[in-house]
Design an enzyme around this catalytic site. Structure first.
Site, mmCIF file in Angstrom:
data_model
loop_
_atom_site.group_PDB
_atom_site.id
_atom_site.type_symbol
_atom_site.label_atom_id
_atom_site.label_comp_id
_atom_site.label_asym_id
_atom_site.label_seq_id
_atom_site.Cartn_x
_atom_site.Cartn_y
_atom_site.Cartn_z
ATOM 1 N N ASP A 1 1.220 4.132 -7.528
ATOM 2 C CA ASP A 1 0.115 4.287 -6.581
ATOM 3 C C ASP A 1 0.583 4.029 -5.155
ATOM 4 O O ASP A 1 0.435 2.927 -4.648
ATOM 5 C CB ASP A 1 -1.007 3.323 -6.967
ATOM 6 N N GLU B 1 -5.143 3.608 3.157
ATOM 7 C CA GLU B 1 -5.985 3.973 2.026
ATOM 8 C C GLU B 1 -6.344 2.761 1.182
ATOM 9 O O GLU B 1 -7.448 2.657 0.665
ATOM 10 C CB GLU B 1 -5.271 5.011 1.156
ATOM 11 N N HIS C 1 -0.914 8.640 0.452
ATOM 12 C CA HIS C 1 -0.814 7.472 1.337
ATOM 13 C C HIS C 1 0.489 6.722 1.095
ATOM 14 O O HIS C 1 0.973 6.637 -0.041
ATOM 15 C CB HIS C 1 -2.015 6.538 1.172
ATOM 16 N N ASP D 1 0.792 3.468 2.180
ATOM 17 C CA ASP D 1 0.516 2.036 2.113
ATOM 18 C C ASP D 1 0.328 1.581 0.672
ATOM 19 O O ASP D 1 -0.068 2.352 -0.206
ATOM 20 C CB ASP D 1 -0.698 1.665 2.959
ATOM 21 N N HIS E 1 -1.607 -1.561 -9.077
ATOM 22 C CA HIS E 1 -2.091 -2.815 -8.489
ATOM 23 C C HIS E 1 -1.738 -4.029 -9.358
ATOM 24 O O HIS E 1 -2.263 -5.122 -9.121
ATOM 25 C CB HIS E 1 -3.608 -2.786 -8.236
#
Length: 375
Positions: free
Chosen positions: A99, A133, A66, A68, A348
């Site tokens: 990520d 995602e 992904h 995003d 994150h």
């Protein structure tokens, strides 16, 4: 491949593709893939852009990822700007570095290099890339999978580039995930004045024994691949905010991460039995995020573990822990699916980062998996 991987990762990170806004990331990838002969198919759904790129024919091996990323939060807390993609002491900083724009770059470069080296390779190489995602995950991979299944187009093997490594690069290959189901429960009572409880019916008081049973119930013992199913209450609310009003409704939101020893239907049935047992008036809305899946030892798992060992000299541990990923959608096709990527310790977080050496190794692992299955 190292320099190409790092350069592509930097370019992708520099685009602030907060989910589901792709910010042109997929177009950059598409141009690279098209240059080496990949066929491109754009599959936009709603606010989400999806790319299905293929090379060759026959048994299908797919990379999935992904473009995003999650929001950066307070940018002043970042040591380096989150979209600058700076490299300091061989560490690449930026939102999405781990990520998963880093591993996505490794996948793209591995695929294009493999095709250049093996233009007449066996089978089909595919890349399934989405921009949905990290948020709703409703118009991304799940919709692409539905499209492929409707036209009987199969994926036989799939590597999802989620950051799977825990303590050192290559220590974990994820070969399954637990299922995730959320219950949004509304227990009815009768609102009233706290001084006149006989004229009201407090749903909080009524629900206490049920909640105690719900949170202590042993769903299963797990198995050799999965830990026991777990339940956590995520949100709970009742009342108007006033200290003299008995609430008329109690809202409880709970989530189960469940293993292959139970099913979502078993969970729903058991919760309903508990509610009836405690004579509660209720309604419940269920949201199934994904069913559990497991890819046992076989061609893909063996190829992944062997590739990691050749590159890192580490024998990967197979693991099914963590949250959900788009692998859950691809697994419904009957595909063998694993997740493999860089360290996940900064995902994150503020100052998300990845070791550039690990990204280079990641590309090597992906290449060797391709070489094992399709050369």
């Amino acid at each position: 491949m190292k320099n190409n991987i790092i350069q592509l990762a930097q370019v992708l990170i520099q685009r602030p593709s907060i989910s589901p806004d792709d910010q042109g990331c997929q177009q950059l990838i598409a141009e690279r893939l098209q240059a080496v002969g990949f066929k491109l198919e754009w599959l936009p759904f709603g606010d989400t852009l999806n790319l299905w790129a293929t090379h060759g024919e026959g048994k299908c091996f797919a990379f999935a990822g992904h473009t995003d990323v999650v929001p950066v939060g307070d940018e002043s807390q970042w040591t380096y700007p989150p979209f600058a993609a700076q490299i300091v002491d061989n560490i690449l900083y930026g939102r999405g570095a781990a990520d998963m724009k880093g591993s996505l770059a490794a996948m793209v470069i591995a695929a294009e290099t493999f095709v250049r080296n093996n233009p007449d390779h066996q089978g089909k190489i595919a890349l399934l890339i989405t921009s949905d995602e990290e948020a709703a995950a409703t118009n991304g991979t799940v919709k692409v999978v539905e499209t492929l299944m409707k036209r009987n187009e199969e994926i036989h093997y799939c590597v999802v580039g989620e950051p799977s490594s825990a303590k050192q690069f290559g220590d974990i290959v994820k070969n399954g995930r637990r299922g995730s189901i959320t219950g949004n429960l509304y227990i009815q009572g009768v609102q009233g004045h706290v001084a006149y409880p006989h004229l009201a019916d407090n749903p909080v008081h009524k629900a206490l024994k049920f909640l105690d049973e719900l949170t202590h119930y042993q769903w299963d013992q797990g198995n050799e691949f999965f830990p026991p199913t777990s339940l956590q209450i995520a949100n709970i609310h009742a009342g108007t905010g006033s200290n003299n009003v008995i609430p008329g409704e109690l809202y409880v939101q709970f989530n189960l991460r469940y293993c292959t020893e139970v099913t979502d239907e078993i969970i729903k049935t058991k919760v309903a039995e508990m509610l009836e047992k405690h004579e509660l008036t209720y309604r419940i809305d269920w949201n199934l995020s994904g069913k559990p899946f497991l890819t046992p030892a076989g061609q893909l798992v063996n190829a992944a573990v062997d590739a990691v060992e050749k590159v890192t000299k580490i024998r990967s541990h197979l693991d099914t822990g963590g949250g959900t990923s788009d692998a859950r959608f691809i697994a419904t096709m009957g595909a063998e699916v694993v997740e493999f990527g860089p360290l996940n310790k900064t995902i994150h977080k503020v100052n998300e980062c990845v070791d550039v050496g690990d990204l280079a190794k990641c590309g090597e692992v992906y290449y060797k998996i391709l070489d094992k299955l399709l050369a």
